[in-house]
Design a protein around this motif. Structure first.
Motif, PDB file in Angstrom:
ATOM      1  N   ALA A 147      34.853   5.437   6.604  1.00  0.00           N
ATOM      2  CA  ALA A 147      33.586   5.450   5.868  1.00  0.00           C
ATOM      3  C   ALA A 147      32.645   6.374   6.618  1.00  0.00           C
ATOM      4  O   ALA A 147      32.465   6.232   7.829  1.00  0.00           O
ATOM      5  CB  ALA A 147      32.999   4.052   5.757  1.00  0.00           C
ATOM      6  N   ALA A 148      32.077   7.342   5.918  1.00  0.00           N
ATOM      7  CA  ALA A 148      31.083   8.240   6.499  1.00  0.00           C
ATOM      8  C   ALA A 148      29.716   7.806   5.995  1.00  0.00           C
ATOM      9  O   ALA A 148      29.550   7.507   4.809  1.00  0.00           O
ATOM     10  CB  ALA A 148      31.377   9.682   6.113  1.00  0.00           C
ATOM     11  N   TYR A 149      28.767   7.783   6.898  1.00  0.00           N
ATOM     12  CA  TYR A 149      27.403   7.362   6.596  1.00  0.00           C
ATOM     13  C   TYR A 149      26.451   8.526   6.883  1.00  0.00           C
ATOM     14  O   TYR A 149      25.906   8.618   7.980  1.00  0.00           O
ATOM     15  CB  TYR A 149      27.007   6.160   7.454  1.00  0.00           C
ATOM     16  N   PRO A 150      26.231   9.411   5.891  1.00  0.00           N
ATOM     17  CA  PRO A 150      25.235  10.466   6.108  1.00  0.00           C
ATOM     18  C   PRO A 150      23.835   9.847   6.050  1.00  0.00           C
ATOM     19  O   PRO A 150      23.584   8.952   5.243  1.00  0.00           O
ATOM     20  CB  PRO A 150      25.442  11.418   4.924  1.00  0.00           C
ATOM     21  N   ALA A 151      22.935  10.300   6.899  1.00  0.00           N
ATOM     22  CA  ALA A 151      21.575   9.757   6.922  1.00  0.00           C
ATOM     23  C   ALA A 151      20.932   9.882   5.556  1.00  0.00           C
ATOM     24  O   ALA A 151      21.001  10.923   4.906  1.00  0.00           O
ATOM     25  CB  ALA A 151      20.734  10.489   7.968  1.00  0.00           C
ATOM     26  N   GLY A 152      20.342   8.786   5.083  1.00  0.00           N
ATOM     27  CA  GLY A 152      19.603   8.787   3.833  1.00  0.00           C
ATOM     28  C   GLY A 152      20.448   8.847   2.579  1.00  0.00           C
ATOM     29  O   GLY A 152      19.919   9.098   1.491  1.00  0.00           O
ATOM     30  N   GLN A 153      21.756   8.644   2.709  1.00  0.00           N
ATOM     31  CA  GLN A 153      22.638   8.710   1.537  1.00  0.00           C
ATOM     32  C   GLN A 153      23.546   7.485   1.487  1.00  0.00           C
ATOM     33  O   GLN A 153      23.658   6.732   2.454  1.00  0.00           O
ATOM     34  CB  GLN A 153      23.520   9.959   1.606  1.00  0.00           C
ATOM     35  N   GLN A 154      24.219   7.338   0.335  1.00  0.00           N
ATOM     36  CA  GLN A 154      25.235   6.297   0.166  1.00  0.00           C
ATOM     37  C   GLN A 154      26.389   6.566   1.121  1.00  0.00           C
ATOM     38  O   GLN A 154      26.733   7.714   1.365  1.00  0.00           O
ATOM     39  CB  GLN A 154      25.844   6.404  -1.226  1.00  0.00           C
ATOM     40  N   PRO A 155      27.021   5.508   1.641  1.00  0.00           N
ATOM     41  CA  PRO A 155      28.243   5.728   2.422  1.00  0.00           C
ATOM     42  C   PRO A 155      29.319   6.375   1.547  1.00  0.00           C
ATOM     43  O   PRO A 155      29.368   6.156   0.336  1.00  0.00           O
ATOM     44  CB  PRO A 155      28.669   4.318   2.831  1.00  0.00           C
ATOM     45  N   LEU A 156      30.164   7.175   2.182  1.00  0.00           N
ATOM     46  CA  LEU A 156      31.221   7.883   1.477  1.00  0.00           C
ATOM     47  C   LEU A 156      32.584   7.388   1.966  1.00  0.00           C
ATOM     48  O   LEU A 156      32.836   7.389   3.173  1.00  0.00           O
ATOM     49  CB  LEU A 156      31.106   9.394   1.715  1.00  0.00           C
ATOM     50  N   PRO A 157      33.469   6.960   1.042  1.00  0.00           N
ATOM     51  CA  PRO A 157      34.782   6.461   1.454  1.00  0.00           C
ATOM     52  C   PRO A 157      35.829   7.585   1.491  1.00  0.00           C
ATOM     53  O   PRO A 157      35.838   8.470   0.641  1.00  0.00           O
ATOM     54  CB  PRO A 157      35.121   5.461   0.341  1.00  0.00           C
TER      55      PRO A 157
END
Length: 189
Positions: A147-157
């Motif tokens: 899971a990637a968590y870019p700042a200010g965005q939805q997590p990306l699977p």
């Protein structure tokens, strides 16, 4: 830094305690020991830092550190990998790298161990994001999931082996895939 019952500590009291292994973290007044890394966790962590540094450290864009204590936002945590952009690496009066990192990393990477709570690790990433971290990754070796968590965005699977993982902007030129990360776990004879 030994956990003592349910006694609450101040951050200053915690930081005055001697370091222990496994490392402990200070979260919400509690001293919480980190689980000892096991094979998959240790392998990914051991490959990730030199892989990242082979691109960003060489070009003085940043530096990836394993098990680095970072104290910020009222907490003191030890991410599996803490990446700081070059301009934010603390230095001492001699221009050497500092011993104390009193800042959130620009990129926090956590590798889930079997006995770790997914929720607690996610909370640690979210705390870092709320204090200036640009990107968080949560790597789950057993599920082969990132899971990637870019700042200010939805997590990306990310699960597909060919998926290219997002990295912070200061890491230009660094390209990693899900297959790269989990490929390090294969033992070929």
């Amino acid at each position: 830094m030994v956990q003592t019952s349910n006694k609450r500590f101040t951050l200053e009291e915690f930081l005055a305690l001697p370091e222990t292994k496994p490392y402990c973290e200070y979260i919400d007044g509690q001293i919480i020991p980190k689980p000892m890394p096991q094979g998959k966790h240790s392998t990914i962590q051991g490959e990730l830092c030199p892989t990242i540094n082979s691109v960003i450290k060489v070009q003085k864009m940043g530096w990836a550190f394993p098990e680095l204590r970072c104290t910020f936002g009222g907490r003191s945590i030890v991410p599996d990998v803490a990446v700081f952009s070059w301009a934010r690496i603390p230095v001492d009066e001699n221009g050497d790298i500092a011993n104390i990192f009193a800042a959130a990393p620009d990129w926090i990477i956590e590798i889930l161990s079997p006995e770790q709570s997914h929720t607690k690790v996610t909370k640690k990433i979210l705390h870092a994001l709320n204090h200036g971290t640009q990107m968080g990754w949560l790597i789950d070796p057993d599920e082969r999931f990132i899971a990637a968590y870019p700042a200010g965005q939805q997590p990306l699977p990310f699960e597909e082996i060919e998926s290219i993982l997002p990295v912070p902007e200061f890491c230009q030129g660094l390209q990693l895939t899900v297959g790269n990360i989990f490929g390090w776990l294969k033992v070929t004879l």
